[in-house]
Design a protein around this motif. Structure first.
Motif, PDB file in Angstrom:
ATOM      1  N   TYR A 196      -3.466   4.358  -9.207  1.00 11.86           N
ATOM      2  CA  TYR A 196      -2.896   5.001 -10.387  1.00 11.86           C
ATOM      3  C   TYR A 196      -1.410   4.679 -10.479  1.00 11.86           C
ATOM      4  N   LYS A 197      -0.953   4.522 -11.706  1.00 10.93           N
ATOM      5  CA  LYS A 197       0.471   4.365 -11.992  1.00 10.93           C
ATOM      6  C   LYS A 197       1.034   5.728 -12.406  1.00 10.93           C
ATOM      7  N   VAL A 198       2.244   6.051 -11.931  1.00 13.92           N
ATOM      8  CA  VAL A 198       2.887   7.313 -12.283  1.00 13.92           C
ATOM      9  C   VAL A 198       3.589   7.148 -13.634  1.00 13.92           C
ATOM     10  N   ILE A 199       3.110   7.856 -14.634  1.00 14.63           N
ATOM     11  CA  ILE A 199       3.750   7.831 -15.951  1.00 14.63           C
ATOM     12  C   ILE A 199       4.862   8.865 -16.016  1.00 14.63           C
ATOM     13  N   SER A 200       4.637  10.043 -15.452  1.00 20.93           N
ATOM     14  CA  SER A 200       5.665  11.088 -15.379  1.00 20.93           C
ATOM     15  C   SER A 200       5.552  11.810 -14.048  1.00 20.93           C
ATOM     16  N   ASN A 201       6.703  12.023 -13.400  1.00 17.47           N
ATOM     17  CA  ASN A 201       6.700  12.775 -12.138  1.00 17.47           C
ATOM     18  C   ASN A 201       7.191  14.202 -12.332  1.00 17.47           C
ATOM     19  N   ASN A 202       7.039  14.702 -13.549  1.00 20.81           N
ATOM     20  CA  ASN A 202       7.354  16.109 -13.856  1.00 20.81           C
ATOM     21  C   ASN A 202       8.793  16.452 -13.473  1.00 20.81           C
TER      22      ASN A 202
ATOM     23  N   ALA B 261       9.461  16.285  -9.461  1.00 19.79           N
ATOM     24  CA  ALA B 261       8.792  17.263  -8.603  1.00 19.79           C
ATOM     25  C   ALA B 261       7.904  16.560  -7.581  1.00 19.79           C
ATOM     26  N   SER B 262       7.462  17.325  -6.586  1.00 20.40           N
ATOM     27  CA  SER B 262       6.519  16.801  -5.604  1.00 20.40           C
ATOM     28  C   SER B 262       5.121  16.760  -6.204  1.00 20.40           C
ATOM     29  N   SER B 263       4.361  15.746  -5.801  1.00 23.68           N
ATOM     30  CA  SER B 263       2.965  15.640  -6.219  1.00 23.68           C
ATOM     31  C   SER B 263       2.100  16.404  -5.233  1.00 23.68           C
ATOM     32  N   THR B 264       1.327  17.356  -5.735  1.00 23.17           N
ATOM     33  CA  THR B 264       0.497  18.182  -4.860  1.00 23.17           C
ATOM     34  C   THR B 264      -0.985  18.119  -5.201  1.00 23.17           C
ATOM     35  N   VAL B 265      -1.334  17.437  -6.295  1.00 17.17           N
ATOM     36  CA  VAL B 265      -2.735  17.336  -6.716  1.00 17.17           C
ATOM     37  C   VAL B 265      -3.092  15.854  -6.844  1.00 17.17           C
ATOM     38  N   MET B 266      -4.031  15.414  -6.048  1.00 14.43           N
ATOM     39  CA  MET B 266      -4.418  14.003  -6.083  1.00 14.43           C
ATOM     40  C   MET B 266      -5.079  13.661  -7.409  1.00 14.43           C
ATOM     41  N   PRO B 267      -4.656  12.573  -8.058  1.00 14.12           N
ATOM     42  CA  PRO B 267      -5.315  12.186  -9.299  1.00 14.12           C
ATOM     43  C   PRO B 267      -6.740  11.708  -9.028  1.00 14.12           C
ATOM     44  N   THR B 268      -7.634  11.997  -9.947  1.00 11.14           N
ATOM     45  CA  THR B 268      -9.015  11.537  -9.859  1.00 11.14           C
ATOM     46  C   THR B 268      -9.467  11.108 -11.243  1.00 11.14           C
TER      47      THR B 268
ATOM     48  N   TYR C 154       2.152  16.147 -12.997  1.00 16.09           N
ATOM     49  CA  TYR C 154       2.244  14.683 -12.979  1.00 16.09           C
ATOM     50  C   TYR C 154       1.304  14.086 -14.026  1.00 16.09           C
ATOM     51  N   LYS C 155       1.735  12.969 -14.602  1.00 16.34           N
ATOM     52  CA  LYS C 155       0.885  12.211 -15.517  1.00 16.34           C
ATOM     53  C   LYS C 155       0.617  10.843 -14.901  1.00 16.34           C
ATOM     54  N   TRP C 156      -0.636  10.445 -14.929  1.00 13.87           N
ATOM     55  CA  TRP C 156      -1.082   9.237 -14.235  1.00 13.87           C
ATOM     56  C   TRP C 156      -1.846   8.325 -15.186  1.00 13.87           C
ATOM     57  N   LYS C 157      -1.742   7.026 -14.906  1.00 14.18           N
ATOM     58  CA  LYS C 157      -2.558   6.027 -15.598  1.00 14.18           C
ATOM     59  C   LYS C 157      -3.481   5.385 -14.583  1.00 14.18           C
ATOM     60  N   PHE C 158      -4.792   5.567 -14.741  1.00 19.41           N
ATOM     61  CA  PHE C 158      -5.739   4.875 -13.866  1.00 19.41           C
ATOM     62  C   PHE C 158      -5.657   3.382 -14.143  1.00 19.41           C
ATOM     63  N   MET C 159      -5.539   2.589 -13.055  1.00 16.45           N
ATOM     64  CA  MET C 159      -5.405   1.141 -13.186  1.00 16.45           C
ATOM     65  C   MET C 159      -6.690   0.409 -12.792  1.00 16.45           C
TER      66      MET C 159
ATOM     67  N   ARG D 260       0.844  -1.198   0.000  1.00 14.56           N
ATOM     68  CA  ARG D 260       0.000   0.000   0.000  1.00 14.56           C
ATOM     69  C   ARG D 260       0.879   1.249   0.000  1.00 14.56           C
ATOM     70  N   ARG D 261       0.646   2.129  -0.988  1.00 17.37           N
ATOM     71  CA  ARG D 261       1.340   3.409  -1.062  1.00 17.37           C
ATOM     72  C   ARG D 261       0.283   4.498  -1.227  1.00 17.37           C
ATOM     73  N   ASP D 262      -0.113   5.093  -0.130  1.00 15.85           N
ATOM     74  CA  ASP D 262      -1.142   6.126  -0.145  1.00 15.85           C
ATOM     75  C   ASP D 262      -0.617   7.396  -0.817  1.00 15.85           C
ATOM     76  N   TRP D 263      -1.465   8.000  -1.668  1.00 14.72           N
ATOM     77  CA  TRP D 263      -1.089   9.302  -2.213  1.00 14.72           C
ATOM     78  C   TRP D 263      -1.114  10.319  -1.083  1.00 14.72           C
ATOM     79  N   THR D 264      -0.013  11.079  -0.970  1.00 13.44           N
ATOM     80  CA  THR D 264       0.112  12.109   0.051  1.00 13.44           C
ATOM     81  C   THR D 264       0.687  13.353  -0.591  1.00 13.44           C
ATOM     82  N   SER D 265       0.029  14.462  -0.417  1.00 13.36           N
ATOM     83  CA  SER D 265       0.495  15.707  -1.002  1.00 13.36           C
ATOM     84  C   SER D 265       1.891  16.053  -0.503  1.00 13.36           C
ATOM     85  N   GLY D 266       2.734  16.517  -1.434  1.00 16.38           N
ATOM     86  CA  GLY D 266       4.093  16.899  -1.083  1.00 16.38           C
ATOM     87  C   GLY D 266       5.106  15.791  -1.237  1.00 16.38           C
TER      88      GLY D 266
END
Length: 479
Positions: free
Chosen positions: A122-128, A131-138, A151-156, A78-84
């Motif tokens: 979600y899978k991380v396709i690009s981490n910009n 950079a830090s992730s600050t917007v949760m993918p939806t 960030y670019k994400w792939k919904f799984m 488990r890897r929870d999305w966390t801002s920053g």
């Protein structure tokens, strides 16, 4: 000779283990045991992978519950999305010299996927660019999602409410593959041609995946190109796939940025040919630009979540509801051992067990007027335990029916002996009553002790049970 055990080997074992739970001719049970205290109940001993510990687990087994196909799931960390947080991006080519942003040298050690508070994965396709992730993918689109932080994400897939209850823990989440692609083996077994559309967003993602696409690329060196004007240019991707194209940005005769203009398909090898690059950007000469072109996993992003995300863990869930199984799981004692056993047989023969629950305890019935012992008492058919004395450790009491459920214990010389009808039962030197005529049950235990194979064993501190209590047990097995 250099060799490795690959992630695919672990995944194969996890799939085989999961399927074995319900394969024809197999039976898997979760069991509880060890009602007696450890030497130090606050520090249970670590199980040893030995025949001795296996026999000890059999000797202390209390009850078993069958594991069904819906009780088992592949799992990932488990890897929870966390801002920053800075997450790693999916790459097919991590090595010790080509590490992730986090420093991980393999994809499986990197943080390349997240689960959100919506229980979407979600899978991380690009981490910009790290950079830090600050917007949760939806969202559950089949297309790559771009959030405002770059960030670019792939919904799984999404974790259903029922699977959240059964399989989500603080450290693991479930993962499954439907098998929408004909070449992909789904969780139900067999290639995807056997799967059917369940109208889920995950089905759409799996079904829409394309093998060998290029979704992300990076400039690793800008080179130097004479005569190229500052602008953006489309450059074909070379390799064994087709139709892939990058858009490069030229500034001051160097390549300064790159994005994917066309994802193409069928790539297992991808590169940018320098002569094609010069032609595309209109340079008269020059070289030195290099790119890290990221190739999708086999069958494409989202086609096989179990394989893509490293589902080489298995979660087995079992709920012990009150005294289920007509009392097979006693509520008047605790337990300290949990395990999985494969292919136990019914008592008195070699018939593969099939009942939903099974008692592993012996049972005797005392005459009316007897004084019932209490749980954890040691009972015997004599006031003093000597050679030939029948001995047992009381696990559960049914005072209404005067049943004593117990685990057999050894006599003074280490032998096991059986109780008989009309035996007087003692606790220490105190007589409690007499076993009734026919009071030695031939129906208990319901499972043949020492049958089957214990494939998982866990020692715990005491888990107390109660008549109004449900225990939700999740066992995590790593292959």
């Amino acid at each position: 000779m250099a060799a490795i055990i690959t992630e695919k080997f672990r995944l194969h074992n996890a799939k085989e283990f999961k399927q074995s739970a319900t394969e024809s001719g197999n039976a898997m049970y979760m069991f509880i045991g060890r009602p007696l205290s450890w030497t130090d109940d606050n520090n249970p001993p670590t199980p040893v992978d030995s025949l001795n510990d296996e026999y000890d687990a059999y000797a202390n087994m209390v009850a078993l519950k069958k594991v069904s196909s819906t009780d088992v799931s592949h799992a990932i960390i488990r890897r929870d999305w966390t801002s920053g947080t800075t997450y790693d991006e999916y790459r097919h080519n991590y090595t010790s010299s080509n590490t992730a942003t986090s420093g991980a040298s393999t994809l499986w050690a990197s943080r390349f996927y997240v689960v959100t508070s919506d229980y979407n994965v979600y899978k991380v396709i690009s981490n910009n660019g790290g950079a830090s992730s600050t917007v949760m993918p939806t969202g559950t689109s089949t297309s790559i999602l771009t959030t405002a932080d770059g960030y670019k994400w792939k919904f799984m897939y999404s974790i259903s409410a029922s699977d959240v209850i059964k399989f989500v823990t603080s450290d693991f989440i479930p993962v499954k593959t439907i098998g929408a692609k004909a070449a992909v083996d789904g969780d139900v077994g067999g290639l995807g041609t056997a799967a059917s559309d369940d109208n889920s967003a995950q089905w759409d993602v799996e079904n829409g995946a394309t093998d060998g696409t290029i979704e992300h690329a990076r400039v690793t060196a800008g080179g130097s190109y004479v005569g190229a004007s500052d602008n953006t240019y489309n450059v074909p991707i070379s390799g064994d796939g087709t139709s892939g194209q990058l858009q490069v940005t030229v500034s001051s005769n160097a390549i300064t940025a790159v994005s994917v203009n066309a994802v193409g398909s069928g790539y297992t090898v991808a590169s940018i040919d320098n002569s094609l690059l010069r032609t595309a950007i209109g340079a008269s000469s020059g070289s030195g630009a290099t790119f890290d072109i990221i190739i999708s996993p086999k069958n494409g992003h989202g086609a096989d979540p179990v394989e893509e995300l490293g589902g080489n863990y298995v979660i087995a869930n079992s709920r012990l509801e009150y005294a289920e199984g007509s009392g097979d799981f006693p509520t008047d004692n605790d337990f300290r051992q949990i395990g999985l056993i494969v292919n136990p047989t019914d008592a008195g023969g070699n018939t593969l067990s099939s009942a939903t629950t099974l008692s592993a305890l012996n049972r005797i019935t005392l005459d009316s007027g007897a004084t019932m012992p209490v749980v954890d008492d040691t009972i015997a058919n004599a006031a003093s335990v000597v050679a030939g004395t029948a001995v047992g450790k009381v696990v559960s009491i049914d005072s209404t029916n005067r049943f004593i459920y117990f685990l057999p214990s050894v006599d003074a010389v280490g032998n096991f002996n059986s109780f008989s009808a009309t035996n007087t039962i003692f606790v220490g030197s105190t007589s409690k009553g007499t076993i009734s005529s026919g009071g030695v049950s031939g129906s208990y235990p319901e499972v043949s002790r020492n049958s089957g194979d214990i494939v998982y064993l866990e020692n715990r501190g005491a888990v107390a049970r109660a008549a109004d209590q449900i225990e939700d047990i999740k066992l995590i097995i790593e292959m």
